[in-house]
Design a protein around this motif. Structure first.
Motif, PDB file in Angstrom:
ATOM      1  N   ILE A  13      50.805 -11.986 -18.116  1.00 22.45           N
ATOM      2  CA  ILE A  13      50.336 -11.194 -19.311  1.00 22.45           C
ATOM      3  C   ILE A  13      48.994 -11.102 -19.396  1.00 22.45           C
ATOM      4  CG2 ILE A  13      50.083 -11.296 -21.878  1.00 22.45           C
ATOM      5  CD1 ILE A  13      52.955 -13.025 -21.733  1.00 22.45           C
ATOM      6  N   VAL A  14      48.171 -12.003 -19.079  1.00 22.62           N
ATOM      7  CA  VAL A  14      46.577 -11.772 -18.917  1.00 22.62           C
ATOM      8  C   VAL A  14      46.107 -10.848 -17.816  1.00 22.62           C
ATOM      9  CG1 VAL A  14      44.527 -12.934 -18.553  1.00 22.62           C
ATOM     10  CG2 VAL A  14      46.078 -13.938 -20.230  1.00 22.62           C
ATOM     11  N   GLU A  15      46.963 -11.235 -16.872  1.00 23.97           N
ATOM     12  CA  GLU A  15      46.382 -10.281 -15.491  1.00 23.97           C
ATOM     13  C   GLU A  15      46.854  -8.802 -15.705  1.00 23.97           C
ATOM     14  OE1 GLU A  15      44.675 -10.762 -12.816  1.00 23.97           O
ATOM     15  OE2 GLU A  15      43.987 -12.786 -13.521  1.00 23.97           O
ATOM     16  N   GLY A  16      47.864  -8.613 -16.393  1.00 19.96           N
ATOM     17  CA  GLY A  16      48.572  -7.354 -16.556  1.00 19.96           C
ATOM     18  C   GLY A  16      47.868  -6.463 -17.797  1.00 19.96           C
ATOM     19  N   LEU A  17      47.088  -7.187 -18.641  1.00 20.77           N
ATOM     20  CA  LEU A  17      46.502  -6.626 -19.664  1.00 20.77           C
ATOM     21  C   LEU A  17      45.383  -5.434 -19.172  1.00 20.77           C
ATOM     22  CD1 LEU A  17      45.700  -9.084 -22.420  1.00 20.77           C
ATOM     23  CD2 LEU A  17      47.363  -7.378 -22.334  1.00 20.77           C
ATOM     24  N   GLY A  18      44.584  -5.818 -18.339  1.00 21.61           N
ATOM     25  CA  GLY A  18      43.670  -4.619 -17.809  1.00 21.61           C
ATOM     26  C   GLY A  18      44.172  -3.527 -17.215  1.00 21.61           C
ATOM     27  N   PRO A  19      45.066  -3.688 -16.379  1.00 16.30           N
ATOM     28  CA  PRO A  19      45.702  -2.270 -15.885  1.00 16.30           C
ATOM     29  C   PRO A  19      46.469  -1.508 -16.896  1.00 16.30           C
ATOM     30  CG  PRO A  19      46.426  -4.208 -14.400  1.00 16.30           C
ATOM     31  CD  PRO A  19      45.711  -4.619 -15.466  1.00 16.30           C
ATOM     32  N   ASN A  24      41.932   3.244 -15.753  1.00 16.08           N
ATOM     33  CA  ASN A  24      40.694   3.809 -15.123  1.00 16.08           C
ATOM     34  C   ASN A  24      39.788   2.800 -14.621  1.00 16.08           C
ATOM     35  OD1 ASN A  24      42.123   6.241 -14.858  1.00 16.08           O
ATOM     36  ND2 ASN A  24      41.433   6.820 -16.597  1.00 16.08           N
ATOM     37  N   ARG A  25      39.430   2.064 -15.653  1.00 17.89           N
ATOM     38  CA  ARG A  25      38.313   1.195 -15.636  1.00 17.89           C
ATOM     39  C   ARG A  25      38.519  -0.042 -14.592  1.00 17.89           C
ATOM     40  NH1 ARG A  25      35.409  -0.806 -21.055  1.00 17.89           N
ATOM     41  NH2 ARG A  25      34.120   1.042 -20.546  1.00 17.89           N
ATOM     42  N   TRP A  26      40.033  -0.520 -14.823  1.00 20.28           N
ATOM     43  CA  TRP A  26      40.607  -1.345 -13.881  1.00 20.28           C
ATOM     44  C   TRP A  26      40.386  -0.934 -12.476  1.00 20.28           C
ATOM     45  CZ3 TRP A  26      44.783  -2.178 -10.854  1.00 20.28           C
ATOM     46  CH2 TRP A  26      45.198  -3.382 -10.658  1.00 20.28           C
ATOM     47  N   ARG A  27      40.855   0.436 -12.167  1.00 18.99           N
ATOM     48  CA  ARG A  27      40.669   0.791 -10.868  1.00 18.99           C
ATOM     49  C   ARG A  27      39.413   0.731 -10.314  1.00 18.99           C
ATOM     50  NH1 ARG A  27      43.136   5.395 -11.634  1.00 18.99           N
ATOM     51  NH2 ARG A  27      45.164   4.802 -11.429  1.00 18.99           N
ATOM     52  N   TYR A  29      36.909  -1.072 -11.378  1.00 22.08           N
ATOM     53  CA  TYR A  29      36.212  -2.525 -11.106  1.00 22.08           C
ATOM     54  C   TYR A  29      36.964  -3.070  -9.515  1.00 22.08           C
ATOM     55  CZ  TYR A  29      36.579  -7.508 -11.754  1.00 22.08           C
ATOM     56  OH  TYR A  29      36.145  -9.037 -11.478  1.00 22.08           O
ATOM     57  N   MET A  30      38.483  -2.801  -9.424  1.00 27.18           N
ATOM     58  CA  MET A  30      38.923  -3.213  -8.188  1.00 27.18           C
ATOM     59  C   MET A  30      38.308  -2.722  -7.006  1.00 27.18           C
ATOM     60  SD  MET A  30      41.514  -5.508  -8.774  1.00 27.18           S
ATOM     61  CE  MET A  30      40.580  -6.358 -10.130  1.00 27.18           C
ATOM     62  N   LEU A  31      37.831  -1.446  -7.226  1.00 22.80           N
ATOM     63  CA  LEU A  31      37.146  -0.718  -5.947  1.00 22.80           C
ATOM     64  C   LEU A  31      35.687  -1.659  -5.842  1.00 22.80           C
ATOM     65  CD1 LEU A  31      36.942   1.555  -4.144  1.00 22.80           C
ATOM     66  CD2 LEU A  31      35.956   2.931  -5.842  1.00 22.80           C
ATOM     67  N   GLN A  32      35.004  -2.012  -6.889  1.00 20.50           N
ATOM     68  CA  GLN A  32      33.973  -2.624  -6.841  1.00 20.50           C
ATOM     69  C   GLN A  32      33.957  -4.072  -6.163  1.00 20.50           C
ATOM     70  OE1 GLN A  32      32.275  -2.681 -10.638  1.00 20.50           O
ATOM     71  NE2 GLN A  32      31.223  -0.559 -10.382  1.00 20.50           N
ATOM     72  N   VAL A  33      35.049  -4.666  -6.201  1.00 23.72           N
ATOM     73  CA  VAL A  33      35.416  -5.991  -6.146  1.00 23.72           C
ATOM     74  C   VAL A  33      36.032  -5.944  -4.804  1.00 23.72           C
ATOM     75  CG1 VAL A  33      37.177  -8.008  -6.177  1.00 23.72           C
ATOM     76  CG2 VAL A  33      36.110  -7.013  -8.077  1.00 23.72           C
TER      77      VAL A  33
END
Length: 61
Positions: A13-19, A24-27, A29-33
């Motif tokens: 649940i917690v991991e799914g809240l971002g996407p 767009n912001r999550w994407r 963030y993942m690109l930066q990581v």
């Protein structure tokens, strides 16, 4: 072991809240990581495992 599945469900649940809420912001963030050096990611992962383990130990005892 009765705590494992509820804990896994909460993590999902917690991991799914971002996407779900900010795709767009999550994407971005993942690109930066993904562009971080492997050693830095390994250090962050290790710190998170230690903090989570210590927290779980104190919460269960």
């Amino acid at each position: 072991m009765e705590w494992f599945w509820p804990t896994l469900a909460i993590v999902c649940i917690v991991e799914g809240l971002g996407p779900l809420l900010m795709p767009n912001r999550w994407r971005l963030y993942m690109l930066q990581v993904s562009q971080q050096p492997s050693n830095q990611l390994r250090q962050v992962g290790g710190i998170l495992v230690v903090v989570g383990s210590v927290s779980l130990f104190y919460l269960l005892h």
